[in-house]
Design a protein around this motif. Structure first.
Motif, short mmCIF file in Angstrom:
data_model
loop_
_atom_site.label_atom_id
_atom_site.label_comp_id
_atom_site.label_asym_id
_atom_site.label_seq_id
_atom_site.Cartn_x
_atom_site.Cartn_y
_atom_site.Cartn_z
N THR A 88 1.03 -1.35 0.16
CA THR A 88 -0.11 0.00 -0.03
C THR A 88 0.69 1.06 -0.14
N ILE A 89 0.36 2.09 -0.90
CA ILE A 89 1.11 3.40 -0.94
C ILE A 89 0.62 4.33 -0.46
N LYS A 90 1.22 5.02 0.71
CA LYS A 90 0.52 5.99 1.42
C LYS A 90 1.04 7.54 1.30
N ALA A 91 0.32 8.45 1.75
CA ALA A 91 0.73 9.76 1.71
C ALA A 91 2.10 10.03 1.88
N GLY A 92 2.87 10.44 1.17
CA GLY A 92 4.17 10.90 1.15
C GLY A 92 5.18 9.75 0.61
N ASP A 93 4.73 8.56 0.22
CA ASP A 93 5.41 7.49 -0.32
C ASP A 93 5.63 7.54 -1.62
N VAL A 94 6.43 6.59 -2.19
CA VAL A 94 6.88 6.55 -3.59
C VAL A 94 6.94 5.06 -3.98
N GLN A 95 6.06 4.60 -4.98
CA GLN A 95 6.40 3.18 -5.62
C GLN A 95 7.13 3.33 -7.10
N TRP A 96 8.23 2.55 -7.00
CA TRP A 96 9.20 2.94 -8.29
C TRP A 96 9.18 1.29 -8.78
N MET A 97 8.29 1.11 -9.78
CA MET A 97 8.01 -0.09 -10.37
C MET A 97 8.69 -0.31 -11.69
N THR A 98 9.62 -1.20 -11.64
CA THR A 98 10.47 -1.66 -13.07
C THR A 98 9.88 -2.57 -13.61
N ALA A 99 9.00 -2.29 -14.84
CA ALA A 99 8.29 -3.28 -15.62
C ALA A 99 9.24 -4.18 -16.44
N GLY A 100 10.39 -3.76 -16.94
CA GLY A 100 11.45 -4.64 -17.37
C GLY A 100 10.86 -5.24 -18.62
N GLY A 101 11.14 -6.67 -18.67
CA GLY A 101 10.52 -7.66 -19.62
C GLY A 101 9.24 -7.81 -19.63
N GLY A 102 8.44 -7.42 -18.60
CA GLY A 102 7.27 -7.71 -18.74
C GLY A 102 6.61 -7.93 -17.42
N VAL A 103 5.51 -7.40 -16.67
CA VAL A 103 4.71 -7.50 -15.63
C VAL A 103 3.39 -7.23 -15.86
N LEU A 104 2.52 -8.18 -14.99
CA LEU A 104 1.19 -7.58 -14.96
C LEU A 104 1.00 -7.03 -13.66
N HIS A 105 0.08 -6.01 -13.55
CA HIS A 105 0.06 -5.01 -12.40
C HIS A 105 -1.61 -4.75 -12.34
N GLN A 106 -1.75 -4.31 -11.06
CA GLN A 106 -3.31 -3.83 -10.74
C GLN A 106 -3.07 -2.92 -9.44
N GLU A 107 -3.78 -1.93 -9.62
CA GLU A 107 -3.76 -0.87 -8.53
C GLU A 107 -5.15 -0.26 -8.24
N PHE A 108 -5.60 -0.38 -6.69
CA PHE A 108 -6.72 0.08 -6.41
C PHE A 108 -6.66 1.03 -5.16
N HIS A 109 -7.76 1.84 -4.85
CA HIS A 109 -7.49 2.51 -3.66
C HIS A 109 -7.66 1.40 -2.65
N SER A 110 -6.80 1.79 -1.61
CA SER A 110 -6.79 0.93 -0.30
C SER A 110 -8.34 0.86 0.13
N PRO A 111 -8.39 -0.35 0.67
CA PRO A 111 -9.76 -0.34 1.45
C PRO A 111 -9.85 0.49 2.41
N GLU A 112 -8.86 1.05 3.18
CA GLU A 112 -9.24 1.74 4.42
C GLU A 112 -9.39 3.30 3.87
N PHE A 113 -8.57 3.84 2.68
CA PHE A 113 -9.12 5.08 2.03
C PHE A 113 -10.56 4.99 1.51
N ALA A 114 -10.84 3.88 0.68
CA ALA A 114 -12.37 3.73 0.06
C ALA A 114 -13.31 3.52 1.11
N HIS A 115 -12.91 3.03 2.44
CA HIS A 115 -14.05 3.15 3.34
C HIS A 115 -14.28 4.52 3.89
N GLN A 116 -12.90 5.45 3.97
CA GLN A 116 -13.31 6.63 4.82
C GLN A 116 -13.42 7.61 3.79
#
Length: 286
Positions: A88-116
């Motif tokens: 989970t990426i929170k306020a102030g955080d950074v995610q640096w993803m290297t796709a490189g030769g290939g990756v499948l990815h999914q990203e959604f609002h965290s359950p906590e953020f969605a609930h609030q």
């Protein structure tokens, strides 16, 4: 002092999935080698989401040939990929993803953020990989806010966070495949600061919020991209309002760019290979 090569604005928001309302501030299909090694930047400006139990975001999708950098200002995103990464990426955080030769990815609002519910604000930057690293194994770097070194620019609250590369004596937490600087800044109204970058680097100033005067001459209103010359090493920002910005610099790759949706390679043949590999399940599974 660096010259201004172009100023680009986009005040038209579009949706990525059902969780990311973004302004595309630059992309390689319009600016090409002028912005190398950078490819694209989407800014999810502050947007209020109501509390929900629904899953909002982007479902499983592929990437190959570049890196995605997600900078969180407000809200939270929970992500997962086929290389085994996730979190989970929170306020102030950074995610640096290297796709490189290939990756499948999914990203959604965290359950906590969605609930609030609440304000959601993030940036996603695409950084190109040099040809010799296009097929590197996929990985990601989860960089928490506390790991990012910050430099105070004055005594009233202006600061610069060094996400990648180096500024003064502070080194970024992210590792990169070519020389790249990613600096995340805020400057208080009335304050001015001169920044120094490597001569020869592509240099981009992204004004996310507020209004600044660049080089004592040019008014820049958010959201805007400013492309600066690769010659000279310095430029000055003065804040007319409290402002938030990114400074992106990098050594140009000077390699062909061939893109198709979530794939960015060096030739049409490599794009065809990427599509075939994805269709044959070679990017793994979630």
């Amino acid at each position: 002092m660096k010259k201004i090569l172009g100023i680009y604005q986009n005040k038209h928001m579009h949706w990525v999935g059902d969780g990311f309302p973004v302004y595309n501030l630059f992309s390689y299909d319009r600016l090409g080698q002028m912005i190398s090694p950078f490819l694209l930047l989407d800014y999810a400006a502050p947007y209020r989401f109501e509390p929900t139990t629904a899953q909002q975001g982007v479902g499983t999708h592929p990437h190959r040939g570049f890196e995605t950098v997600t900078i969180a200002y407000q809200g939270e995103v929970t992500h997962q990929d086929s290389s085994g990464g996730g979190g989970t990426i929170k306020a102030g955080d950074v995610q640096w993803m290297t796709a490189g030769g290939g990756v499948l990815h999914q990203e959604f609002h965290s359950p906590e953020f969605a609930h609030q519910g609440g304000l959601f604000e993030m940036v996603q930057l695409w950084v190109n990989l040099p040809a010799h690293s296009k097929m590197t194994p996929a990985k990601y770097q989860a960089i928490e806010a506390a790991q990012i070194q910050s430099i105070s620019l004055d005594d009233v609250g202006s600061e610069l966070r060094v996400i990648a590369g180096q500024y003064q004596e502070r080194a970024g937490a992210a590792t990169t495949f070519s020389p790249v600087n990613v600096w995340d800044g805020k400057i208080v109204a009335g304050q001015a600061h001169t920044f120094y970058v490597t001569e020869g680097h592509t240099t981009l100033l992204v004004v996310l919020s507020g209004e600044v005067i660049l080089n004592d001459a040019q008014h820049i209103e958010a959201p805007s991209l400013v492309v600066l010359s690769r010659e000279e090493i310095d430029f000055t920002i003065k804040a007319e309002q409290d402002s938030k910005f990114l400074i992106l610099t990098g050594q140009p790759l000077n390699e062909p760019i061939e893109g198709y949706g979530p794939f960015v390679m060096n030739s049409k043949a490599e794009i065809t290979d990427a599509i075939n590999d994805f269709n044959h399940g070679k990017f793994g599974s979630m």
